[in-house]
Design a protein around this motif. Structure first.
Motif, mmCIF file in Angstrom:
data_model
loop_
_atom_site.group_PDB
_atom_site.id
_atom_site.type_symbol
_atom_site.label_atom_id
_atom_site.label_comp_id
_atom_site.label_asym_id
_atom_site.label_seq_id
_atom_site.Cartn_x
_atom_site.Cartn_y
_atom_site.Cartn_z
ATOM 1 N N LYS A 204 2.720 -1.845 9.622
ATOM 2 C CA LYS A 204 1.596 -2.771 9.680
ATOM 3 C C LYS A 204 2.162 -4.144 9.314
ATOM 4 N N THR A 207 0.475 -6.754 6.935
ATOM 5 C CA THR A 207 0.589 -6.408 5.507
ATOM 6 C C THR A 207 2.010 -6.587 5.026
ATOM 7 N N PHE A 208 2.963 -6.121 5.821
ATOM 8 C CA PHE A 208 4.380 -6.209 5.453
ATOM 9 C C PHE A 208 4.810 -7.665 5.277
ATOM 10 N N ARG A 210 2.931 -10.189 4.636
ATOM 11 C CA ARG A 210 2.208 -10.806 3.524
ATOM 12 C C ARG A 210 2.809 -10.413 2.177
ATOM 13 N N GLN A 211 3.295 -9.192 2.080
ATOM 14 C CA GLN A 211 3.758 -8.670 0.799
ATOM 15 C C GLN A 211 5.259 -8.815 0.571
ATOM 16 N N SER A 212 6.030 -8.953 1.636
ATOM 17 C CA SER A 212 7.483 -9.053 1.487
ATOM 18 C C SER A 212 7.896 -10.481 1.147
ATOM 19 N N PRO A 213 8.700 -10.662 0.101
ATOM 20 C CA PRO A 213 9.177 -12.010 -0.220
ATOM 21 C C PRO A 213 10.334 -12.447 0.676
#
Length: 267
Positions: A204, A207-208, A210-213
């Motif tokens: 997804k 989501t990935f 958005r959440q991965s720095p």
């Protein structure tokens, strides 16, 4: 990414790897379903490509010239895809359907891809089996399982099964995806499981991302790196727009960047 022998930009490699890793805690051999979609009408495009069987042409058709002449607009790709179907242009239809970077395609790159497909001497009905299965799906599963010392076997690629699918199994009239396999499976599982809607197996990405720095950090580096080496010769929007509207394309740029950096480090 640094552990790949060569880059593979299919993001479903990651969930496949984690499933393989979990399976390896219990077994040393697993069965996988590669070939089910490619030989048994598992994609909506399977029916379209089967109706387009005929001689392939590497030249640029009128509808393709129109595609490159039109400025971008919201429904452009869908409208032109329908035009390719109407005019029976299987390669054009397949390229437009399968290319995450279609909004950044150049006419020269398009022609190179067409010549490559024509040179394979395959029919439109075999595009997924000869191009997608061979160059993506099998490599992905092999990478994911080999990484954890797990052996993956593909029973649907048994030569007798493939021969039956290519020979005696006719084009389904129902329009149901993988109808023959589902008919067999329905003897063992409830219909709500067998005939449920098709689901992909990729990340997804929204989501990935958005959440991965790492994505926001690596993407501008990837664009700059590839442009400096002449590997990205089209104008691309800002990092924010790429991450919001072209996530799969962004992922591919990062994978290529990382792979090339790894090779530079080795050399």
């Amino acid at each position: 990414m640094q552990e790949m022998d060569d880059p593979l930009a299919d993001n479903s490699l990651l969930p496949t790897h984690f499933i393989a890793k979990k399976a390896r805690e219990h077994v040393t051999v697993v069965l996988s379903g590669e070939g089910g979609d490619e030989f048994f009408y598992g994609y909506p495009r399977s029916f379209i490509l089967n109706r387009m069987n005929g001689k392939l042409d590497a030249r640029l058709g009128i509808s393709e010239r129109l595609y490159f002449a039109l400025p971008p607009f919201r429904a452009k790709n869908k409208l032109v895809e329908e035009l390719f179907i109407l005019l029976r242009g299987p390669i054009a239809f397949y390229l437009l359907t399968m290319t995450p970077a279609r909004d950044f395609l150049t006419q020269s790159a398009w022609l190179l891809a067409k010549h490559e497909i024509v040179g394979q001497h395959i029919s439109p009905a075999s595009f997924d089996a000869e191009l997608y299965l061979d160059n993506d799906l099998l490599r992905k599963t092999d990478m994911a399982t080999a990484r954890v010392s797990l052996e993956g076997r593909m029973p649907l690629l048994d030569k007798d099964i493939v021969a039956a699918a290519q020979g005696s199994v006719g084009l389904p009239s129902s329009g149901i995806l993988k109808p023959y396999l589902k008919k067999v499976l329905s003897h063992y599982l409830p219909p709500e499981l067998v005939y449920r809607g098709k689901m992909g197996f990729g990340l997804k990405l929204a989501t990935f991302f958005r959440q991965s720095p790492h994505i926001a950090r690596d993407l501008p580096k990837a664009v700059s790196y590839l442009k400096e080496r002449g590997l990205l010769d089209v104008a691309v929007p800002s990092t924010a727009v790429l991450m919001e509207r072209y996530m799969q394309y962004s992922w591919q740029l990062i994978v290529l960047y990382r792979a090339l950096r790894t090779v530079e480090g080795i050399l």
